[in-house]
Design a protein around this motif. Sequence first.
Motif, PDB file in Angstrom:
ATOM      1  N   ASP A 185       1.469  -1.152   0.159  1.00 24.79           N
ATOM      2  CA  ASP A 185       0.127   0.127   0.541  1.00 24.79           C
ATOM      3  C   ASP A 185       0.956   1.659  -0.484  1.00 24.79           C
ATOM      4  O   ASP A 185       1.283   1.293   1.092  1.00 24.79           O
ATOM      5  N   THR A 200       0.229   4.384  -0.323  1.00 28.89           N
ATOM      6  CA  THR A 200      -0.942   5.272   0.320  1.00 28.89           C
ATOM      7  C   THR A 200       0.324   5.055   1.724  1.00 28.89           C
ATOM      8  O   THR A 200      -0.199   6.334   2.418  1.00 28.89           O
ATOM      9  N   ARG A 201       0.306   4.412   2.872  1.00 29.49           N
ATOM     10  CA  ARG A 201      -0.112   4.998   3.766  1.00 29.49           C
ATOM     11  C   ARG A 201       1.377   5.039   4.333  1.00 29.49           C
ATOM     12  O   ARG A 201       1.394   5.833   5.412  1.00 29.49           O
ATOM     13  N   TYR A 202       2.878   5.303   3.462  1.00 28.11           N
ATOM     14  CA  TYR A 202       4.050   6.720   3.996  1.00 28.11           C
ATOM     15  C   TYR A 202       3.764   7.349   4.453  1.00 28.11           C
ATOM     16  O   TYR A 202       4.617   8.623   5.607  1.00 28.11           O
ATOM     17  N   TYR A 203       2.753   8.301   3.422  1.00 34.00           N
ATOM     18  CA  TYR A 203       2.531   9.330   3.921  1.00 34.00           C
ATOM     19  C   TYR A 203       1.801   9.598   4.980  1.00 34.00           C
ATOM     20  O   TYR A 203       2.345  10.970   6.050  1.00 34.00           O
TER      21      TYR A 203
END
Length: 117
Positions: A37, A39-42
């Motif tokens: 995923d 998008t989870r890093y942001y």
Amino acid sequence: RNMIWTGLVVLAFLVLHFYDFWFPEIVHKYIQVHPEDPTRYYAETVAKFTDPVRTALYVISFIFLSLHLLHGFSSSFQSVGWHEKFYKGMRGATVAFSILIPLGFIFIAVYHYFNQV
């Protein structure tokens, strides 16, 4: 003369950084076996830099990293004999690398601290 101190601060920073980002990544990917995923890093980065103490520790660590790189990067070229032949270019690259890279990371930490949702 100060390389040992800047090196110790950088080492302590690495421990903090592994605790904040690398260990959760290993747990997420390999222990809990979650799907990828990107998008989870942001959200994870934003969450880490809401604390002013943690943000200050990162900024201070990046300043010490800059000082450490400023000496160490040029010394590594000197060790392989490039000191005399390529001094001007090497010195410019050393200063640019050791200031711009940590400054970019400082920007990320400070940006997320001051732009909390």
